[in-house]
Design an enzyme around this catalytic site. Structure first.
Site, short mmCIF file in Angstrom:
data_model
loop_
_atom_site.label_atom_id
_atom_site.label_comp_id
_atom_site.label_asym_id
_atom_site.label_seq_id
_atom_site.Cartn_x
_atom_site.Cartn_y
_atom_site.Cartn_z
N GLY A 102 0.87 -1.17 0.00
CA GLY A 102 0.00 0.00 0.00
C GLY A 102 0.90 1.22 0.00
CD GLU A 103 2.27 5.27 -1.38
OE1 GLU A 103 2.62 4.64 -2.40
OE2 GLU A 103 3.08 5.91 -0.67
CB SER A 104 5.28 3.08 3.56
OG SER A 104 5.93 4.12 2.86
CB CYS B 198 5.58 -3.56 -1.18
SG CYS B 198 5.92 -2.21 -2.32
NE ARG C 238 8.27 5.80 0.71
CZ ARG C 238 7.46 6.86 0.64
NH1 ARG C 238 7.75 7.95 1.31
NH2 ARG C 238 6.39 6.82 -0.11
CB ILE D 59 4.05 -2.56 -7.54
CG1 ILE D 59 3.63 -3.76 -8.40
CG2 ILE D 59 3.17 -1.34 -7.84
CD1 ILE D 59 2.24 -4.26 -8.15
NE ARG D 60 4.91 4.72 -6.35
CZ ARG D 60 5.42 5.97 -6.39
NH1 ARG D 60 5.66 6.53 -7.54
NH2 ARG D 60 5.66 6.63 -5.29
CG HIS E 286 3.26 -6.62 -4.07
ND1 HIS E 286 2.72 -6.07 -2.94
CD2 HIS E 286 3.96 -5.63 -4.68
CE1 HIS E 286 3.04 -4.78 -2.87
NE2 HIS E 286 3.81 -4.49 -3.92
CD GLU F 42 0.78 -8.94 -1.70
OE1 GLU F 42 1.79 -9.65 -1.56
OE2 GLU F 42 0.83 -7.70 -1.80
#
Lengths: 294, 196
Positions: B46-48, B79, B107, B135-136, B171, B173
């Site tokens: 997600g967004e950390s 991530c 990051r 992903i990023r 990821h 998942e």
């Protein structure tokens, strides 16, 4: 072998946005406020929908220089809008390395018939939809994420509610269809039957589905989550309000704790005045952004 | 044995689904008191920055650190989850995080979304490569002495373990290969058995 720009990578970024808030910003300062508030991404644009609506004229993609400044200012992903069908605006954003492109009815369409062939791009696209047919047509064109259209710039959540309910209702109908019915449904909707089969198996769209268009309060965000949204876009609702940072934080919390009335009460209490709104029912057809494509 | 998935933001549904497919009892965790009923915790992608802020605001960070320090929790971060677990985040002293895993992460180490990629990864302890989605994604730029590197790419380590802590830049998942989640389930099980 390393592969970039695959469907899984594009849809995957949208998966990371889930449960989050994507905020419209028009300046570097606003982008920093959005990041500080806990936005999962910012949408960089020149004018927010409420101003586009007020000022009229042709709304185009933002100055790439502005988008670039915002990309440099924040560590979260940056999105930007292009006009429907405007392949060249999209190519510029792809070259710059914007993380997500919104092919958006908020801007004046560049092509009244065709949407961008989004499969040709290495970066993901999000598109608006009012119902399952629109959503699946956009996914068929390569969209990696869907959002409701709602009625942008109004602060009236009713159209977003209508669109989210329509998609969810149609998904439930598809789930109960027999194969022969499904084939005819695909034809009626003008969508690929394989996509419709996928919806039947998953019980949802095959990509992330956010709410957008008229969300102005923490409770609006929680409402959209309750109706099945994966997350929310807030356009004019934050930076057209009188005190943006607390409101932005409250909407972020409400999107996570949408099931928890205690949190919703706490974050909603004492927020200063929201954006001035327009009752979406008073708009004439010509003023509606949601009918610009289908 | 209960596996919690931190559900503040991100792809927690995918982690929960994968854990359930392995037969685990899964609970979503959003509040501090919910941490106390789980033996393992997944911090999702997600967004950390978003997760970190919400964690601090609602006191979930303290609850996680306390239960971990009491020896009652195994944690796996993917991530953003890896960033949240890390001791240090390069160039970001102010970003809220748990600081449990003795590494420094960078990051967005691969660049922006257009540099996001998928590839087959050789992983320590696995017979065949693991297909990994970045992903990023972050990369680890420093590992402490107790950190074991399980996989790396040219930019640096991307899958590490430190006792009951597991972290990956990628990821699993989002795919169908459950081997990383199986490994974490074993970690959580061992830890939960040791308590008894």
């Amino acid at each position: 072998m390393t592969e970039i720009g695959t469907t899984r990578i594009k849809r995957g970024l949208a998966e990371m946005f889930k449960g989050g808030v994507i905020m419209d910003v028009t300046t570097v300062d606003q982008a920093k406020i959005a990041e500080e508030a806990g936005a999962v991404s910012v949408m960089a644009l020149e004018r927010i929908p409420a101003d586009i609506r007020k000022e009229g004229g042709v709304a185009r993609a933002a100055d790439p220089g502005l988008v670039e400044q915002i990309m440099d200012a924040v560590s979260i992903p940056v999105m930007a809008k292009v006009r429907i069908g405007h392949i060249a605006e999209a190519r510029i954003l792809e070259y710059m390395g914007v993380d997500f492109i919104d092919e958006s009815e908020v801007l004046t369409p560049a092509d009244v018939k065709y949407h961008i062939d989004k499969w040709q791009f290495k970066i993901p696209f999000v598109c608006g939809a009012r119902n399952l047919g629109e959503a699946l047509r956009r996914i068929g064109e390569g969209a990696a994420m869907i959002r409701t259209k709602g009625e942008p710039g109004t602060g009236d959540v009713s159209e977003a509610v209508t669109h989210m309910r329509a998609v969810m209702n149609e998904v439930r109908k598809v789930q109960s269809m027999l194969e022969d019915e499904l084939v005819v449904e695909a034809k009626d909707l003008g969508v690929n039957v394989e996509l419709l089969r996928e919806v039947r198996v998953l019980g949802r769209l095959p990509v992330v589905n956010f709410a957008a268009g008229g969300i102005a309060t923490p409770a609006d965000a929680a409402l959209m989550m309750t109706l099945g949204a994966d997350g929310v876009f807030v356009g004019s609702g934050i930076f057209k309000s009188s005190d943006p940072l607390p409101r932005a934080k409250a909407i972020v919390a409400a999107t996570t704790y949408w099931e928890d009335p205690k949190v919703l009460f706490e974050v909603s209490r004492g927020l200063k005045e929201g954006m001035p709104g327009i009752d979406a029912r008073t708009l004439v057809e010509l003023d509606k952004m949601q009918v610009r494509d289908s | 044995m209960v596996i919690g998935v931190l559900a503040l933001q991100g792809d927690f549904r995918e982690h929960a689904d994968m854990m359930r497919s392995l037969g685990a009892e899964v609970r979503l965790v959003r509040l501090p008191e919910e941490v106390d009923s789980v033996d393992g915790l997944i911090v999702p992608g997600g967004e950390s920055t978003t997760m970190g802020k919400l964690m601090v605001k609602y006191g979930v960070d303290r609850a996680i650190v306390d239960r971990f320090n009491a020896g009652r929790l195994a944690i796996y971060g993917t991530c953003a989850g890896m960033i949240v677990l890390a001791r240090d985040i390069e160039g970001c002293e102010v970003q809220p995080h748990l600081g449990l895993l003795d590494v420094t992460v960078q990051r967005n180490a691969f660049g922006r979304q257009k540099e996001s990629s998928e590839e087959d990864l050789e992983v320590e302890g696995l017979d065949t490569p693991l297909h990994a989605l970045f992903i990023r994604a972050p990369v680890i730029v420093r590992t402490g002495p107790s950190v074991e590197v399980l996989a790396r790419v040219a930019q640096g380590p991307v899958y590490v373990q430190q006792g009951r802590l597991l972290a990956s830049s990628f990821h699993p998942e989002l795919g169908s290969d459950t081997r990383v989640h199986e490994h974490f389930l074993r970690l959580a099980e061992q830890n939960s058995n040791q308590e008894v």
